[in-house]
Motif scaffolding. Structure first.
Motif, mmCIF file in Angstrom:
data_model
loop_
_atom_site.group_PDB
_atom_site.id
_atom_site.type_symbol
_atom_site.label_atom_id
_atom_site.label_comp_id
_atom_site.label_asym_id
_atom_site.label_seq_id
_atom_site.Cartn_x
_atom_site.Cartn_y
_atom_site.Cartn_z
ATOM 1 N N VAL A 182 0.885 -1.110 -0.041
ATOM 2 C CA VAL A 182 -0.056 0.162 -0.096
ATOM 3 C C VAL A 182 0.852 1.257 -0.126
ATOM 4 O O VAL A 182 0.767 2.130 -0.909
ATOM 5 N N ASN A 183 1.898 1.240 0.938
ATOM 6 C CA ASN A 183 2.705 2.751 0.990
ATOM 7 C C ASN A 183 3.410 2.567 -0.446
ATOM 8 O O ASN A 183 3.833 3.825 -0.785
ATOM 9 N N GLU A 184 3.981 1.556 -0.884
ATOM 10 C CA GLU A 184 4.678 1.688 -2.402
ATOM 11 C C GLU A 184 3.570 2.289 -3.320
ATOM 12 O O GLU A 184 4.099 3.338 -4.157
ATOM 13 N N GLY A 185 2.375 1.732 -3.193
ATOM 14 C CA GLY A 185 1.535 2.182 -4.306
ATOM 15 C C GLY A 185 1.228 3.940 -4.063
ATOM 16 O O GLY A 185 0.887 4.566 -5.132
ATOM 17 N N PHE A 186 1.147 4.224 -2.776
ATOM 18 C CA PHE A 186 0.803 5.539 -2.612
ATOM 19 C C PHE A 186 1.986 6.524 -2.984
ATOM 20 O O PHE A 186 1.777 7.261 -3.759
ATOM 21 N N ILE A 187 3.105 6.143 -2.707
ATOM 22 C CA ILE A 187 4.460 6.869 -3.166
ATOM 23 C C ILE A 187 4.720 6.958 -4.405
ATOM 24 O O ILE A 187 5.179 7.953 -5.204
ATOM 25 N N LYS A 188 4.329 5.951 -5.308
ATOM 26 C CA LYS A 188 4.495 5.894 -6.800
ATOM 27 C C LYS A 188 3.361 6.831 -7.460
ATOM 28 O O LYS A 188 3.659 7.376 -8.348
ATOM 29 N N ARG A 189 2.516 7.292 -6.648
ATOM 30 C CA ARG A 189 1.408 8.234 -7.208
ATOM 31 C C ARG A 189 1.852 9.618 -7.063
ATOM 32 O O ARG A 189 1.515 10.611 -7.671
ATOM 33 N N LEU A 229 23.180 2.860 1.004
ATOM 34 C CA LEU A 229 22.654 3.386 0.035
ATOM 35 C C LEU A 229 22.515 4.935 0.386
ATOM 36 O O LEU A 229 22.689 5.873 -0.512
ATOM 37 N N ARG A 230 22.378 5.187 1.831
ATOM 38 C CA ARG A 230 22.409 6.673 2.326
ATOM 39 C C ARG A 230 21.478 7.424 1.509
ATOM 40 O O ARG A 230 21.561 8.349 0.923
ATOM 41 N N PRO A 231 20.214 7.150 1.482
ATOM 42 C CA PRO A 231 18.909 7.833 0.821
ATOM 43 C C PRO A 231 18.750 9.090 1.291
ATOM 44 O O PRO A 231 19.045 9.351 2.437
ATOM 45 N N GLN A 232 18.000 9.902 0.568
ATOM 46 C CA GLN A 232 17.631 11.370 1.170
ATOM 47 C C GLN A 232 16.655 11.046 2.290
ATOM 48 O O GLN A 232 16.497 11.942 3.136
ATOM 49 N N LEU A 233 15.814 10.106 2.149
ATOM 50 C CA LEU A 233 14.582 9.871 2.962
ATOM 51 C C LEU A 233 14.480 8.593 3.296
ATOM 52 O O LEU A 233 14.304 7.546 2.251
ATOM 53 N N VAL A 234 13.991 8.220 4.444
ATOM 54 C CA VAL A 234 13.634 6.983 5.079
ATOM 55 C C VAL A 234 12.044 7.200 5.512
ATOM 56 O O VAL A 234 11.831 7.961 6.154
ATOM 57 N N ILE A 235 11.321 5.969 5.101
ATOM 58 C CA ILE A 235 10.135 5.837 5.781
ATOM 59 C C ILE A 235 10.082 4.597 6.469
ATOM 60 O O ILE A 235 10.237 3.771 6.190
ATOM 61 N N LEU A 236 9.918 5.071 7.810
ATOM 62 C CA LEU A 236 10.207 4.010 8.815
ATOM 63 C C LEU A 236 9.099 3.547 9.802
ATOM 64 O O LEU A 236 8.437 4.564 10.417
ATOM 65 N N ASP A 237 8.787 2.409 9.848
ATOM 66 C CA ASP A 237 7.844 1.759 10.843
ATOM 67 C C ASP A 237 8.547 1.911 12.282
ATOM 68 O O ASP A 237 9.562 1.507 12.333
ATOM 69 N N ILE A 238 7.602 1.968 13.213
ATOM 70 C CA ILE A 238 8.330 1.417 14.922
ATOM 71 C C ILE A 238 8.208 -0.148 15.128
ATOM 72 O O ILE A 238 9.355 -0.617 15.510
ATOM 73 N N PHE A 267 -3.830 5.834 7.778
ATOM 74 C CA PHE A 267 -3.861 7.017 7.230
ATOM 75 C C PHE A 267 -4.300 6.673 5.744
ATOM 76 O O PHE A 267 -4.379 5.917 5.113
ATOM 77 N N LYS A 268 -4.599 8.159 5.238
ATOM 78 C CA LYS A 268 -5.001 8.185 3.962
ATOM 79 C C LYS A 268 -4.083 8.630 3.065
ATOM 80 O O LYS A 268 -3.072 8.988 3.474
ATOM 81 N N PHE A 269 -4.303 8.347 1.512
ATOM 82 C CA PHE A 269 -3.298 8.914 0.623
ATOM 83 C C PHE A 269 -2.912 10.395 0.846
ATOM 84 O O PHE A 269 -1.829 10.540 0.751
ATOM 85 N N GLU A 270 -3.892 11.227 1.250
ATOM 86 C CA GLU A 270 -3.799 12.537 1.217
ATOM 87 C C GLU A 270 -2.916 12.899 2.254
ATOM 88 O O GLU A 270 -2.106 13.957 2.154
ATOM 89 N N ALA A 313 2.718 14.953 3.496
ATOM 90 C CA ALA A 313 4.136 14.759 3.998
ATOM 91 C C ALA A 313 5.104 14.825 3.157
ATOM 92 O O ALA A 313 6.167 15.614 3.106
ATOM 93 N N LEU A 314 5.109 14.253 2.077
ATOM 94 C CA LEU A 314 6.020 14.159 1.021
ATOM 95 C C LEU A 314 6.369 15.209 0.154
ATOM 96 O O LEU A 314 7.200 15.609 -0.340
ATOM 97 N N ASN A 315 5.055 16.238 -0.058
ATOM 98 C CA ASN A 315 5.345 17.412 -0.767
ATOM 99 C C ASN A 315 5.922 18.312 0.168
ATOM 100 O O ASN A 315 6.621 19.207 -0.393
ATOM 101 N N ASN A 316 5.453 18.105 1.475
ATOM 102 C CA ASN A 316 6.191 19.145 2.438
ATOM 103 C C ASN A 316 7.793 18.931 2.504
ATOM 104 O O ASN A 316 8.573 19.755 2.535
ATOM 105 N N TYR A 317 8.121 17.586 2.416
ATOM 106 C CA TYR A 317 9.466 17.272 2.352
ATOM 107 C C TYR A 317 10.275 17.733 1.086
ATOM 108 O O TYR A 317 11.364 18.251 0.967
#
Length: 231
Positions: free
Chosen positions: A18-25, A48-57, A108-111, A116-120
């Motif tokens: 689901v998260n991958e699907g949201f982010i690809k949009r 890889l040292r990515p700019q951003l990590v989406i992390l679950d607890i 959470f919803k897609f919006e 969050a990603l637009n702000n980042y």
């Protein structure tokens, strides 16, 4: 456009999908790797040292807070957005102290992740290629409002197709900073946009009531539409 490299850390395969699907949009992001355990996440982030990590607890070995603390201890310069079901205040305070960019509570919803990603993306673009920042730049970056600034929030569900929120904010903020009546051509030149693109954003902002339109007539030729932020 430069894409922001991301690593997703989530142990539930369905939630990961689901998260991958949201982010690809969402334009401007590239998922370069995924991890399902805390130790795997640390290894991938180290490499890889990515700019951003989406992390679950909640992970099966190390939890997300331990992962966050470890990458901070190693000085890895990756930004982190936490996505988790944890809502207790002590957990929220703990991760905020270690500098997460955002904290999203499941479900959470897609919006919400889009915001969050637009702000980042806006945050990332403001910092990229800068040698230094003045106080006004810093205040804008960390969302400090000074006297005379206008609060600006849009309903993303109502954004017309083809318009991007980050560009909409840039157009609005440019007008707000100038505090002048500007034409689409002047805004386009100031922001490095095509004139037709600037006009579309200005027309949307005017219809949304965020700015007002003033039509000026010269001695010859067509009237010129000028736009200014409402005070």
């Amino acid at each position: 456009m430069n894409h922001i490299d991301m690593v997703l850390v989530e142990d539930d395969p369905m939630v990961m999908a689901v998260n991958e699907g949201f982010i690809k949009r969402i334009e401007g992001f590239s998922i370069i790797s995924t991890a399902r355990t805390g130790q795997e996440a640390i290894t991938i982030i180290q490499s890889l040292r990515p700019q951003l990590v989406i992390l679950d607890i909640y992970l099966p070995d190390l939890d997300g807070i331990q992962v966050l603390k470890e990458i901070r201890r190693q000085g890895i310069p990756s930004d982190v957005i936490m996505i988790t079901a944890a809502q207790d205040v002590s957990t929220v305070q703990d991760v905020l102290r270690f500098g997460v960019i955002d904290y999203i509570i499941k479900p959470f919803k897609f919006e919400r992740i889009q915001a969050a990603l637009n702000n980042y993306q806006s945050y990332y673009e403001q910092l990229r290629d800068r040698g230094e920042m003045n106080q006004e730049d810093l205040d804008r970056l960390i969302k400090i409002s000074t006297v005379g600034e206008v609060e600006f929030n849009l309903n993303r569900e109502g954004l017309p197709k083809g318009l991007r929120e980050i560009t909409l904010h840039k157009v609005f903020n440019y007008l707000n900073e100038k505090q002048l009546c500007l034409s689409a051509e002047e805004v386009a030149e100031g922001l490095g946009l095509a004139r037709v693109t600037a006009r579309r954003y200005l027309e949307y902002l005017e219809k949304s009531g965020k700015i007002f339109l003033e039509t000026r007539y010269g001695f010859v030729g067509r009237p010129i539409n000028k736009y200014k932020v409402k005070l």
